[in-house]
Design an enzyme around this catalytic site. Structure first.
Site, short mmCIF file in Angstrom:
data_model
loop_
_atom_site.label_atom_id
_atom_site.label_comp_id
_atom_site.label_asym_id
_atom_site.label_seq_id
_atom_site.Cartn_x
_atom_site.Cartn_y
_atom_site.Cartn_z
N ARG A 236 -47.94 46.27 22.24
CA ARG A 236 -48.38 45.85 20.78
C ARG A 236 -47.44 44.64 20.81
NH1 ARG A 236 -52.43 47.59 21.31
NH2 ARG A 236 -53.71 49.21 19.86
N GLU A 265 -50.97 38.16 15.96
CA GLU A 265 -52.42 37.75 16.48
C GLU A 265 -53.66 37.98 15.68
OE1 GLU A 265 -52.33 41.10 19.56
OE2 GLU A 265 -53.94 41.92 18.81
N HIS A 297 -55.29 39.61 23.86
CA HIS A 297 -55.82 41.04 23.72
C HIS A 297 -57.16 41.52 24.52
CE1 HIS A 297 -54.47 44.51 21.06
NE2 HIS A 297 -55.26 44.74 22.09
P1 NAI Z 1 -49.57 56.99 25.73
O1 NAI Z 1 -49.73 57.74 24.39
O2 NAI Z 1 -50.55 57.75 26.68
O3 NAI Z 1 -48.44 56.51 26.36
C1 NAI Z 1 -47.17 55.77 25.61
C2 NAI Z 1 -45.97 56.44 26.07
O4 NAI Z 1 -44.88 55.65 25.36
C3 NAI Z 1 -45.54 57.93 25.81
O5 NAI Z 1 -45.44 58.57 27.04
C4 NAI Z 1 -44.36 57.90 24.82
O6 NAI Z 1 -43.67 58.85 25.17
C5 NAI Z 1 -43.84 56.68 25.17
N1 NAI Z 1 -42.62 56.11 24.25
C6 NAI Z 1 -42.99 56.27 22.87
N2 NAI Z 1 -41.74 55.64 22.42
C7 NAI Z 1 -41.01 55.19 23.38
C8 NAI Z 1 -39.85 54.78 23.45
N3 NAI Z 1 -39.23 54.05 22.39
N4 NAI Z 1 -39.42 54.11 24.49
C9 NAI Z 1 -40.26 54.27 25.69
N5 NAI Z 1 -41.34 55.11 25.92
C10 NAI Z 1 -41.92 55.40 24.71
O7 NAI Z 1 -50.36 55.45 25.31
P2 NAI Z 1 -51.19 54.53 26.34
O8 NAI Z 1 -52.52 55.00 26.39
O9 NAI Z 1 -50.50 54.53 27.79
O10 NAI Z 1 -50.97 53.15 25.66
C11 NAI Z 1 -49.78 52.72 25.50
C12 NAI Z 1 -50.11 51.49 24.45
O11 NAI Z 1 -50.80 50.56 25.16
C13 NAI Z 1 -50.66 51.87 23.20
O12 NAI Z 1 -50.05 52.59 22.23
C14 NAI Z 1 -51.28 50.62 22.87
O13 NAI Z 1 -50.32 50.01 21.80
C15 NAI Z 1 -51.41 49.77 23.80
N6 NAI Z 1 -52.92 49.44 24.42
C16 NAI Z 1 -52.99 47.95 24.65
C17 NAI Z 1 -54.29 47.66 24.92
C18 NAI Z 1 -54.67 45.91 25.09
O14 NAI Z 1 -55.98 45.94 25.50
N7 NAI Z 1 -53.71 45.28 25.43
C19 NAI Z 1 -55.43 48.82 24.93
C20 NAI Z 1 -54.86 50.04 24.81
C21 NAI Z 1 -53.75 50.43 24.52
#
Ligand code: NAI
Length: 333
Positions: A236, A265, A297
């Protein structure tokens, strides 16, 4: 159920209509191109469900208008829910649903596409060759094999990126408050954020946007990184401080930057603005650097992911209609 779908582009209509058509009892979907915010929320009056995307702004005022208009469910077409005021939703009795997993591979593969394109300057080479310029100056890259990749956030997407980068022969270090065994099983290693910054030649961000991660990558973090680091953000926009990135690029500390997301964005992405003047001077400055690659995005945008997003969204709405609770509620914390 009557559903108002906001930020609806042709591709959203296509995939949602397909998933809805396949449902046992299809919903009454109405598509609005407008972004959902406190002003456009009145369009949803009389719709029990509202379907929103990442750049819709579901602040308290927008949610109050939705609730007053009879809306009871917000069905997000995204995994992230940082754009919804959850405290307000709870107070107003609005259920919020999301799509927790659709295709981590889609986002991970795009992340790796950015790393490869940026390293080997594919975006420059493409244009050069089309103009009959076959000179190699300025296209020098580096071998990925043997490099250390730092993954911030080892969830579904971060783990997938780690797997792919291990396939290239990279070492993987990672930082996450909730470690998972799978990372170590593929040869990755959890380290502190300070160690990650000090050792990784490539840093890829995959944590959600929360108060803890807002501007996680700021001037101090950049100062702690390896000179010439490659930074990739597909998580993000506000996880990084864009002005600090610009200073890091100007000083040469950041050697390569790839972004699929940007703090502001909402005013730019998903629109064809090619005939207008970009008003955002910070974004315009980013575009001037030869070592910056930006996509709008699009990391999630594969056929498989769109099919899964639409399927889960319709399933969330159906479950809410039948039981009063969506299949995948957003945790209210
Ligand atoms: P997820 O929930 O499976 O993984 C997120 C991980 O980040 C978790 O393991 C969590 O413990 C960790 N985390 C939380 N706070 C943290 C910190 N301070 N430092 C390090 N790690 C931390 O989520 P997923 O599915 O892997 O997605 C991750 C992010 O990707 C989403 O939250 C979303 O913002 C973004 N995203 C972007 C997309 C795009 O099209 N560019 C599409 C889908 C998701």
């Amino acid at each position: 159920m009557k559903v108002a779908v906001f930020s609806a582009r042709a591709y959203d209509r296509e995939f949602l209509a397909q998933a809805n058509g396949a449902a046992a009892s299809p919903h009454d979907l109405r598509f609005f191109e407008a972004r959902l915010d406190r002003d456009s929320a009145t369009l949803a009056a009389g719709y029990e469900a509202v379907c929103a995307f990442v750049n819709d702004d579901l602040d308290r005022a927008a949610l109050e208008r939705l609730a007053a208009g009879g809306t009871r469910l917000i069905a997000l077409r995204s995994a992230g829910f940082n754009h919804v005021d959850l405290a307000a939703a709870r107070e107003l009795g609005l259920a919020v649903a999301r799509v927790p997993a659709y295709s981590p591979d889609a986002v991970a593969e795009h992340t790796v596409a950015l790393i490869l394109a940026l390293n080997r300057r594919i975006y420059k080479a493409y244009n050069r060759v089309r103009e009959g310029n076959f000179a190699l100056e300025g296209l020098l890259g580096f071998d990925l094999k043997g490099r250390t990749v730092g993954i911030v956030g080892v969830g579904q997407i971060g783990l997938c990126v780690a797997r792919i980068m291990r396939g290239f022969g990279c070492a993987v270090v990672a930082s996450d408050p909730h470690p998972v065994a799978e990372l170590e099983e593929i040869g990755g290693r959890y380290v502190t954020l300070a160690e990650l910054f000090a050792t990784a030649s490539i840093i890829s961000l995959h944590c959600p946007l929360t108060p803890d991660t807002h501007h996680l990558i700021n001037a101090d973090a950049i100062a702690a990184m390896v000179p010439g680091v490659m930074l990739v953000n597909t998580s993000r926009g506000a996880v990084v401080d864009t002005r600090a990135l610009i200073n890091g690029l100007k000083s040469g500390k950041i050697g390569h930057l790839a972004l699929d997301v940007y703090e502001e964005e909402g005013d730019l992405f998903f629109e064809d603005l090619s005939a207008t003047m970009i008003q955002d001077d910070v974004f315009a400055r980013l575009l001037t650097f030869p070592n910056v690659l930006i996509t709008g995005h699009q990391a999630f945008f594969t056929r498989e992911a769109m099919t899964a997003i639409a399927g889960t969204t319709i399933a969330n709405i159906t479950a809410f209609e039948r039981t009063g609770a969506p299949e995948h509620p957003v945790p209210f914390g």
